[in-house]
Structures are given as structure tokens and as C-alpha cells.
Motif scaffolding. Sequence first.
Motif: not given
Length: 306
Positions: A181-182, A192-193, A221-222, A230-238
Motif C-alpha cells: 500500500r505504501f 493521504n494514503a 513525523g507523519a 509523495a514528491a518522489i514521482g514529481t521531481v528529478t532525482y540524481q
Amino acid sequence: MTHLSEDLDQQVFHQHRNLLFSVAYRLLSTAADAEDAVQDAWIKWSSADRSQVADPKAYLTRIVSNLALERLRSTRHKRETYVGPWLPEPILTSRDTAEAVADAESVSMAMLVVLETLSPLERAVFVLKEVFGFSHAEIAEALERSEAAVRQAAHRAREHVRARRPRFTTDRSRQREVTERFFAAATGGDVNALMELLSPDVTLWTDGGGKVRQALRPVVGAPTVAAWFAAIGTVTYQGIEPADMNAELVEINGGPGVLFSGSGRVIATVTFDFDADGRIASIHNVANPDKLQAIADGTAHDIGTR
């Protein structure tokens, strides 16, 4: 005749190789160092007078424990001066051994992090006694210490681990369900999920080792942790665009984890620790490329204790 005995010696060593890696990895928290210790144990075993060895398993365990202990002492300073949180080097584990809950728990990222806070002797005694079931007398002989010193170290280590590592037996299928689910919520950017799955005071530890951009302090903190994922799918990483990033569920350190990859390389692993209610209490995120080699190699390790 010599050939025959050499073949036999190789067979004996090979028979215990998984066990030796299991001991060394729990003592060192890095697959590369554990493999080196096993290799050094083979060299010592090859040159020893094996006709005097009554119990090869105990003998080999003694060799690898001492080699690992030596290495642990010499790497301590490096770990103390590390940039940001120091996390263990994750490994892929095979499903069948992960069914043995105690074996899996003793190799979890959360447990290895706690073991890092013990002295090298306490760690060796704890691992050999609590995980592998050796007696105080056997450990004293293996580590060349008095039995009284070993008992004392065992007591200190057990108290220390108990204080920092409450034992929650979260059902394995529940762990897997929460991880799935995560995974869906993080890759879908659903804050929210994510919030529903996290313990209110969840802690995220990220290890970039100063090589890649990561949080240098724990994220607590949650709401903050949920926003981070949640930001993983929206930002360029490495340098990798979200569209080129792959995420998959895999077995890491005896439990369900997430593996991120892109541009033909492993980028990060994420593993979870659960509270009494089955919510995610802590997250360990390893992104230091130096620590992802064992995962990139694709070898699933048997982390059994027998």
C-alpha cells in the motif's frame, strides 16, 4: 590423496559458507566486508592443520567471528566521521529463509542499526549468543575471553538491545500488505494514503554518505515523511526523470522493501520497521551508491542461522 583431502576440505568449507556469511554480515553490516571476512576465513582454513579440528563448524565460526571483530574495530572511526546517518549496506534475501521470523528479525535494518551502537565485543557476543545460539563457554573460547567477561558483555548487550528495540511481532502478511500500500501511495503521490500507513511519530533515516543529496538528519513525523515520499514521482532525482524511474517490491534484509532504479543502475532501497499496530514506525532509505553494490549484484543471500 592430497587432492582428495583438499576436495573434502573445500566441501566442508562450502557447506558452512552461508553460515559464515550470516555471522560476518550481522557483525559488520556490510556485504562487501562480510565477503572479505569469509574469504580470509577460507585462507586460514586452507593453511590450518585440519587433522586437529574436531568440529569444523565451530572452528570456522570462531575464525570468521575474530576476523569480523578485527575489521569492526578498524572501521569504527570511519563510521563515526560519516556524512549524515550511517546505515547498514542492504542485501537481497531469499523468501524461504525470511519465513524464519527470528532469522529475519536479526538481520533487519532496524536491528542492525541498534547493533551499531554496541561495542565490538558486545556485538559479537550478542550475535553469537542470541542469534546463533552459542553458549557462553563456546563464545569465550571463540573470542579468547573469560567466560565471566562474555556473560557480562551478553547481559549489557541484551539490556541495550531490549531498551532500543521493542519486540513487535507484526504479522508478516500484514507487513507485506502495508509495504504494498505504501508502494502504491508513494508512486502515485497520494499523501493521504501515505499518512494512514505511518505511525504519527514515524522517523525516516536517509543515507547518502555525502555522495548524493539526502537529509543529513532524521526526518520526523507523519506529515513531513508523507510529503517527502509523495514528491518522489514529481521531481528529478540524481539526474533521472520521474518517468524513467522504476520502483519494485523486493525482499531486503529479511522483510519487504522497495528498490528504486533508473538509467541502468540501482538508485536507492527503502525498508520499513513496524509498530505494535502494524503501522510504519521507521523507514531506512539507503542511497549512497557505494552501499548499493550488493543489491546491484542481484544475489539473494540465505541469512539462516543453522
